[in-house]
Design a protein around this motif. Sequence first.
Motif, mmCIF file in Angstrom:
data_model
loop_
_atom_site.group_PDB
_atom_site.id
_atom_site.type_symbol
_atom_site.label_atom_id
_atom_site.label_comp_id
_atom_site.label_asym_id
_atom_site.label_seq_id
_atom_site.Cartn_x
_atom_site.Cartn_y
_atom_site.Cartn_z
ATOM 1 N N LEU A 61 0.807 -1.223 0.000
ATOM 2 C CA LEU A 61 0.000 0.000 0.000
ATOM 3 C C LEU A 61 0.838 1.270 0.000
ATOM 4 N N THR A 62 1.877 1.309 0.819
ATOM 5 C CA THR A 62 2.641 2.552 0.942
ATOM 6 C C THR A 62 3.466 2.856 -0.302
ATOM 7 N N THR A 63 3.699 1.857 -1.153
ATOM 8 C CA THR A 63 4.497 2.091 -2.364
ATOM 9 C C THR A 63 3.636 2.275 -3.609
ATOM 10 N N CYS A 64 2.324 2.094 -3.495
ATOM 11 C CA CYS A 64 1.444 2.204 -4.660
ATOM 12 C C CYS A 64 1.085 3.667 -4.918
ATOM 13 N N PRO A 65 1.422 4.199 -6.083
ATOM 14 C CA PRO A 65 1.152 5.620 -6.350
ATOM 15 C C PRO A 65 -0.316 5.993 -6.261
ATOM 16 N N CYS A 92 4.914 -2.429 -6.128
ATOM 17 C CA CYS A 92 4.310 -3.435 -5.254
ATOM 18 C C CYS A 92 5.057 -4.765 -5.347
ATOM 19 N N VAL A 93 5.615 -5.074 -6.505
ATOM 20 C CA VAL A 93 6.361 -6.316 -6.686
ATOM 21 C C VAL A 93 7.607 -6.308 -5.803
ATOM 22 N N THR A 94 8.276 -5.166 -5.752
ATOM 23 C CA THR A 94 9.462 -5.029 -4.905
ATOM 24 C C THR A 94 9.093 -5.123 -3.432
ATOM 25 N N ALA A 95 7.955 -4.529 -3.057
ATOM 26 C CA ALA A 95 7.564 -4.453 -1.648
ATOM 27 C C ALA A 95 6.974 -5.752 -1.117
ATOM 28 N N CYS A 96 6.469 -6.605 -1.984
ATOM 29 C CA CYS A 96 5.685 -7.770 -1.557
ATOM 30 C C CYS A 96 6.558 -8.864 -0.935
ATOM 31 N N PRO A 97 6.309 -9.244 0.312
ATOM 32 C CA PRO A 97 7.087 -10.323 0.930
ATOM 33 C C PRO A 97 6.654 -11.711 0.471
#
Length: 473
Positions: free
Chosen positions: A66-70, A115-120
């Motif tokens: 969420l925090t990385t989605c523009p 989101c791909v980078t942020a997703c665990p």
Amino acid sequence: MTTQDSRAETPTGVPRRRAPRIDEPVALGMPTVRGTSEVLATPAFDAHNPPSEELLDDCVHCGFCLTTCPTYNLWGEEMDSPRGRIDLMRAASEGAPLTESMVKHWDACLGCMACVTACPSGVQYDRLIEQTRAQVERRVDRPAKDSALRTLIFSLFPYPRRLRLMRGPLRLAQRTGALRLVEKTGLVRRVSPELEVMQRLAPPLGPRVEVPERTPAVGTRRAVVGMLTGCVQREFFGDVNAATARVLAAEGCDVIAPRRQGCCGALSVHVGREEEGQSFARRLIDTFEESGVDWIVVNSAGCGSSMKEYVHLLADDPTYADRARAFSERVRDLAEILVELGPVAERHPVGDSDAELVVAYHDACHLRHAQGVVTQPRQLLGQVPGLRLTEIPDAEICCGSAGVYNILNPEPATELGDRKAANILSTGAQLLVTANPGCLMQISQALERAGRPLPFVHTATILDASIRGERLV
């Protein structure tokens, strides 16, 4: 975790709208939509490559995206977050009708892959959104105005020869001031805000620069590389291509830039024009197979990302599946190949004085998130004497370019561009560097709106200047 209220700001003073906390409850499963929403197709998806159920199930709705989605940052709307869009995909895959609201939420996605980078959990949102958009493009008849704009874009941008025909009149209009006069009348804006965006994004044009079909290595040859010259890159940023070829040659590469090469298909694939993208990909594979190169080097982040994904794009093509896999394995971003080879050419300062030159590097989304190329450009910039690299706040958030997103969705793109410009200016940098033509055009416009334009160059340009001993600032 604290909740950010409507008065909260970024580190540079740009207001943020309030977004729900990650730990706030959200309605999952079948999404509800405010107001009426026209049904466009039933069922939503056909049988040709719908979003994979296995890939959809990878999302556990943790909220790290969420925090990385523009768009979630802009609007705080669950269905304009990656997990919300995945919920819409799941509902459609389970037989729900395709609605106007679903399409609007998917269209609003920039495809930046933050989101791909942020997703665990390793959710492959990049593949999911491409599969979904291909379904939409096959099954939805868009409104006449939207359809006409898309037809114009895809009849022009992927074709270098057509861009070349437009280039001459555009350069003349810029040099005579006619373009500025047209802007002042507001006529284009009244006809189409999207066309006005296209007009303003055009960079200042100088004489056209053509890259030789073969540039020999300087000194001992270390590799033979093919070079993608691109479409917009070739016709509007030919100097960047020339700098790229010179840098590769200085580092011991024979550079092959086949004249018959065409579009890589990135723009088409990005918006769901699957068959068109596949056609471009096949032709490019044919071209570079015939050139006999070790690697295919790309200096445009979006193009490189798409070319590395040909293995998925052509997976169902019995003639090209294996060839696409082999091709994708040989694709390298310029920064990647230069770091792999290691420097041999001497570097020189690029600043006009002996004082330290402060440089900000902007990560293009399809380099940082889609390709994972983050450290290499910084490593290369660190080799330039007298240069100090400074980081941009909220670097992971897209600038709003995103292929043709800034044309199709000018309002959110402008807001994202202005936020990016404010964050860049907060660094106090004297020079801005990036590796994507779309970002360069988008951010340059945002900096002009802010009234504080900065010198802005491609990574290849600063490396070329350093090797040749030229001053940029």
